[in-house]
Design a protein around this motif. Structure first.
Motif, PDB file in Angstrom:
ATOM      1  N   ALA A  44       0.820  -1.215   0.000  1.00  0.00           N
ATOM      2  CA  ALA A  44       0.000   0.000   0.000  1.00  0.00           C
ATOM      3  C   ALA A  44       0.850   1.259   0.000  1.00  0.00           C
ATOM      4  CB  ALA A  44      -0.929   0.004   1.212  1.00  0.00           C
ATOM      5  N   ASN A  45       2.107   1.128   0.375  1.00  0.00           N
ATOM      6  CA  ASN A  45       3.030   2.254   0.391  1.00  0.00           C
ATOM      7  C   ASN A  45       4.017   2.210  -0.774  1.00  0.00           C
ATOM      8  OD1 ASN A  45       2.839   4.065   3.067  1.00  0.00           O
ATOM      9  ND2 ASN A  45       2.175   1.980   3.529  1.00  0.00           N
ATOM     10  N   GLY A  46       3.583   1.543  -1.830  1.00  0.00           N
ATOM     11  CA  GLY A  46       4.320   1.618  -3.087  1.00  0.00           C
ATOM     12  C   GLY A  46       5.446   0.625  -3.260  1.00  0.00           C
ATOM     13  N   ARG A  47       5.589  -0.322  -2.343  1.00  0.00           N
ATOM     14  CA  ARG A  47       6.656  -1.303  -2.486  1.00  0.00           C
ATOM     15  C   ARG A  47       6.171  -2.493  -3.300  1.00  0.00           C
ATOM     16  NH1 ARG A  47      10.801   0.431   1.163  1.00  0.00           N
ATOM     17  NH2 ARG A  47      12.030  -1.072  -0.040  1.00  0.00           N
ATOM     18  N   GLU A  48       7.068  -3.030  -4.112  1.00  0.00           N
ATOM     19  CA  GLU A  48       6.786  -4.260  -4.867  1.00  0.00           C
ATOM     20  C   GLU A  48       7.027  -5.445  -3.933  1.00  0.00           C
ATOM     21  OE1 GLU A  48       8.527  -6.669  -8.779  1.00  0.00           O
ATOM     22  OE2 GLU A  48       9.789  -5.293  -7.632  1.00  0.00           O
ATOM     23  N   VAL A  49       6.025  -6.303  -3.775  1.00  0.00           N
ATOM     24  CA  VAL A  49       6.090  -7.340  -2.741  1.00  0.00           C
ATOM     25  C   VAL A  49       5.739  -8.707  -3.305  1.00  0.00           C
ATOM     26  CG1 VAL A  49       5.129  -8.131  -0.533  1.00  0.00           C
ATOM     27  CG2 VAL A  49       5.466  -5.676  -0.932  1.00  0.00           C
ATOM     28  N   ILE A  50       6.540  -9.704  -2.917  1.00  0.00           N
ATOM     29  CA  ILE A  50       6.160 -11.096  -3.111  1.00  0.00           C
ATOM     30  C   ILE A  50       6.125 -11.759  -1.733  1.00  0.00           C
ATOM     31  CG2 ILE A  50       8.527 -11.904  -3.529  1.00  0.00           C
ATOM     32  CD1 ILE A  50       7.266 -13.999  -5.468  1.00  0.00           C
ATOM     33  N   ILE A  51       5.090 -12.561  -1.498  1.00  0.00           N
ATOM     34  CA  ILE A  51       4.944 -13.294  -0.233  1.00  0.00           C
ATOM     35  C   ILE A  51       5.292 -14.748  -0.517  1.00  0.00           C
ATOM     36  CG2 ILE A  51       3.414 -13.827   1.702  1.00  0.00           C
ATOM     37  CD1 ILE A  51       1.507 -11.607   0.408  1.00  0.00           C
ATOM     38  N   LEU A  52       6.292 -15.257   0.167  1.00  0.00           N
ATOM     39  CA  LEU A  52       6.758 -16.627  -0.029  1.00  0.00           C
ATOM     40  C   LEU A  52       6.246 -17.496   1.118  1.00  0.00           C
ATOM     41  CD1 LEU A  52      10.446 -15.777  -0.989  1.00  0.00           C
ATOM     42  CD2 LEU A  52       8.597 -16.396  -2.563  1.00  0.00           C
ATOM     43  N   GLU A  53       5.425 -18.481   0.794  1.00  0.00           N
ATOM     44  CA  GLU A  53       4.818 -19.347   1.811  1.00  0.00           C
ATOM     45  C   GLU A  53       5.166 -20.799   1.516  1.00  0.00           C
ATOM     46  OE1 GLU A  53       3.231 -21.350   4.566  1.00  0.00           O
ATOM     47  OE2 GLU A  53       3.122 -19.164   4.751  1.00  0.00           O
ATOM     48  N   ALA A  54       5.702 -21.489   2.523  1.00  0.00           N
ATOM     49  CA  ALA A  54       6.122 -22.873   2.330  1.00  0.00           C
ATOM     50  C   ALA A  54       4.950 -23.832   2.173  1.00  0.00           C
ATOM     51  CB  ALA A  54       7.000 -23.316   3.502  1.00  0.00           C
ATOM     52  N   GLU A  55       3.816 -23.532   2.820  1.00  0.00           N
ATOM     53  CA  GLU A  55       2.667 -24.441   2.775  1.00  0.00           C
ATOM     54  C   GLU A  55       1.827 -24.193   1.522  1.00  0.00           C
ATOM     55  OE1 GLU A  55       2.542 -26.778   4.875  1.00  0.00           O
ATOM     56  OE2 GLU A  55       3.810 -26.083   6.522  1.00  0.00           O
ATOM     57  N   ASN A  56       0.763 -24.999   1.382  1.00  0.00           N
ATOM     58  CA  ASN A  56      -0.074 -24.883   0.178  1.00  0.00           C
ATOM     59  C   ASN A  56      -1.261 -23.951   0.368  1.00  0.00           C
ATOM     60  OD1 ASN A  56      -1.748 -26.367   1.811  1.00  0.00           O
ATOM     61  ND2 ASN A  56      -1.815 -28.189   0.487  1.00  0.00           N
ATOM     62  N   ALA A  57      -1.286 -23.219   1.494  1.00  0.00           N
ATOM     63  CA  ALA A  57      -2.331 -22.226   1.758  1.00  0.00           C
ATOM     64  C   ALA A  57      -1.762 -21.219   2.746  1.00  0.00           C
ATOM     65  CB  ALA A  57      -3.581 -22.889   2.336  1.00  0.00           C
ATOM     66  N   PHE A  58      -2.401 -20.063   2.838  1.00  0.00           N
ATOM     67  CA  PHE A  58      -1.931 -19.069   3.807  1.00  0.00           C
ATOM     68  C   PHE A  58      -2.477 -19.392   5.195  1.00  0.00           C
ATOM     69  CE2 PHE A  58      -5.854 -17.196   2.055  1.00  0.00           C
ATOM     70  CZ  PHE A  58      -6.554 -16.891   3.215  1.00  0.00           C
ATOM     71  N   GLY A  59      -1.755 -18.949   6.220  1.00  0.00           N
ATOM     72  CA  GLY A  59      -2.247 -19.008   7.595  1.00  0.00           C
ATOM     73  C   GLY A  59      -2.576 -20.385   8.115  1.00  0.00           C
ATOM     74  N   MET A  99       1.846  -3.991  13.654  1.00  0.00           N
ATOM     75  CA  MET A  99       3.134  -4.578  13.282  1.00  0.00           C
ATOM     76  C   MET A  99       3.478  -4.220  11.835  1.00  0.00           C
ATOM     77  SD  MET A  99       5.806  -6.354  14.134  1.00  0.00           S
ATOM     78  CE  MET A  99       5.529  -7.502  15.495  1.00  0.00           C
ATOM     79  N   GLY A 100       2.473  -4.225  10.960  1.00  0.00           N
ATOM     80  CA  GLY A 100       2.724  -3.819   9.578  1.00  0.00           C
ATOM     81  C   GLY A 100       3.290  -2.415   9.496  1.00  0.00           C
ATOM     82  N   GLU A 101       2.708  -1.492  10.254  1.00  0.00           N
ATOM     83  CA  GLU A 101       3.202  -0.105  10.269  1.00  0.00           C
ATOM     84  C   GLU A 101       4.596  -0.023  10.886  1.00  0.00           C
ATOM     85  OE1 GLU A 101       1.833   2.478   8.856  1.00  0.00           O
ATOM     86  OE2 GLU A 101       0.015   1.424   8.226  1.00  0.00           O
ATOM     87  N   TYR A 102       4.824  -0.790  11.932  1.00  0.00           N
ATOM     88  CA  TYR A 102       6.122  -0.774  12.615  1.00  0.00           C
ATOM     89  C   TYR A 102       7.230  -1.273  11.680  1.00  0.00           C
ATOM     90  CZ  TYR A 102       9.607  -1.744  16.247  1.00  0.00           C
ATOM     91  OH  TYR A 102      10.763  -1.788  17.007  1.00  0.00           O
ATOM     92  N   VAL A 103       6.946  -2.362  10.961  1.00  0.00           N
ATOM     93  CA  VAL A 103       7.950  -2.898  10.022  1.00  0.00           C
ATOM     94  C   VAL A 103       8.168  -1.925   8.863  1.00  0.00           C
ATOM     95  CG1 VAL A 103       8.423  -4.756   8.385  1.00  0.00           C
ATOM     96  CG2 VAL A 103       7.604  -5.306  10.684  1.00  0.00           C
ATOM     97  N   LEU A 104       7.100  -1.286   8.386  1.00  0.00           N
ATOM     98  CA  LEU A 104       7.268  -0.275   7.334  1.00  0.00           C
ATOM     99  C   LEU A 104       8.237   0.824   7.778  1.00  0.00           C
ATOM    100  CD1 LEU A 104       6.386   1.031   4.600  1.00  0.00           C
ATOM    101  CD2 LEU A 104       4.547   2.160   5.892  1.00  0.00           C
ATOM    102  N   GLU A 105       8.089   1.270   9.028  1.00  0.00           N
ATOM    103  CA  GLU A 105       8.999   2.287   9.561  1.00  0.00           C
ATOM    104  C   GLU A 105      10.433   1.780   9.593  1.00  0.00           C
ATOM    105  OE1 GLU A 105       7.515   3.301  13.397  1.00  0.00           O
ATOM    106  OE2 GLU A 105       5.608   4.087  12.639  1.00  0.00           O
TER     107      GLU A 105
END
Length: 374
Positions: free
Chosen positions: A24-39, A361-367
């Motif tokens: 949402a703050n303009g970064r190009e992101v890929i999410i790498l997940e080891a399992e076959n579904a999120f969470g 946490m999302g905002e904290y990591v963005l900072e």
């Protein structure tokens, strides 16, 4: 070799919230997940509680992000139509001797800016929850429950609308720093190497393993991992409770407290035990301990009322004998100023209240990511 601005390792609630905020703050992101579904691990095997922020050490990252995250989460769920309910919680002193524990929660809450707590007597507690037996209680009106799957789905949808991509069955096997960024070796059906400007290790129960697989990561900066398993038993009849009910002194078997889901199903737990790895098998022999613990505050529990539910595992940073909320079990968010690898941010020990704290946490990591760029 493929290139990406930011790689987030782990598609649990924390990783998805971080990916949402970065994209949402303009970064190009890929999410790498080891399992076959999120969470599929800690994010899906928990109490789904929105915590008030009254159990954490003053000044702790857990406390700060829990309180900020709670406020953000209620607003987000209301805006997005995600199932949630601010049902409140009673922390109950089963005996007179337990009442000083209630005052400790008031003090801890005040230190975090939680000012809506109210001490009540046994009569008022019974008015609120007629089945609860106690000498007194603390009412936390801002505690609630949330649909964790719906929440993660919304985070993922937000991230994807901002251009993020989720790669399932994509375990991170190794990483190496280069002058151009961190090269991740990604396994799965289509193995590849990925050059990343920034890597966020939000792998939960796998965070220590991922960190150790990155060349140059100092072993002394990787905290120990303890697999803290909790069992949940469900009530086989309609819930007699309208709120969450937590007894004081909740370590070990005494942590068999009342939680409710959005469908009204009542469950008791989690307790606290230890495993040698990720093993979700249910130990039905703990049933007798649950009956004993729950009857301390819910004496009307009948034989046969408890049914095996499920288990969850927390990535704890301190093992048996440690207090759940001491400084050794605070969240760790670690960047190059601590481990020396440019572009790498490690998250360790993201257990409860990680769900509540996720937006904060999302905002904290963005900072932290923005600070690394300067």
């Amino acid at each position: 070799m493929e290139q990406v601005d930011c790689a987030v390792i782990g598609a649990g609630v924390t990783g998805l919230a971080i990916a949402r905020t970065l994209s949402a703050n303009g970064r190009e992101v890929i999410i790498l997940e080891a399992e076959n579904a999120f969470g599929t691990h800690t994010s899906a095997r928990n109490s789904e509680v929105i915590h008030a922020g009254i159990s954490y050490a003053p000044g702790s990252l857990k406390g700060r992000l829990c309180v900020a995250g709670k406020q953000a989460l209620y607003a987000y769920c209301a805006e997005r139509g995600i199932g949630h309910e601010r049902i409140g919680k009673l922390i109950v002193a089963v005996q007179e001797a337990d009442i000083p524990e209630l005052h400790k929660y008031v003090q801890l809450g005040a230190a975090q800016g939680v000012t809506d707590l109210r001490l009540i007597g046994a009569d008022e507690a019974r008015d609120l929850e007629p089945e609860v037996a106690c000498a007194g209680a603390l009412l936390s009106p801002s505690t609630g429950i949330v649909d964790s799957h719906g929440l993660m789905l919304a985070y993922l949808g937000d991230a994807e609308r901002h251009g993020a991509a989720l790669a399932l069955n994509s375990p991170v096997l190794a990483g190496r720093p280069t002058p151009d960024g961190i090269v991740l070796k990604v396994g799965g059906a289509e193995p590849m190497e990925l050059l990343c400007g920034t890597v966020i290790n939000a792998a939960g129960l796998g965070a220590q393993r991922v960190a150790a697989a990155i060349t140059g990561m100092p072993a002394g900066k990787i905290p120990p991992l303890y697999y803290a398993i909790g069992h949940y038993f469900t009530l086989s009849r309609p819930s007699p409770f309208r709120r969450l009910v937590y007894p004081t002194g909740r370590e070990g078997a005494l942590r068999a407290h009342v939680t409710l889901d959005l469908g009204g199903q009542c469950k008791f737990g989690p307790d606290l035990d230890w495993r040698d790895g990720v093993d979700y098998s249910f130990d039905a022999s703990r049933e007798a301990v649950f009956y004993q613990a729950v009857r301390r505050y819910y004496p009307a529990l009948r034989d046969g009322d408890l049914q095996p539910g499920y288990t969850g595992i927390r990535p704890r940073l301190a093992g048996p004998g440690s207090s759940m909320h001491n400084s050794a079990t605070d969240f760790i968010v670690q960047d190059a100023s601590e481990h020396g690898i440019p572009g790498l941010i490690n998250l360790f020990g993201i257990e409860s209240p990680g769900l509540t704290a996720s937006l904060a946490m999302g905002e904290y990591v963005l900072e932290r990511v923005a600070a690394l760029a300067h």
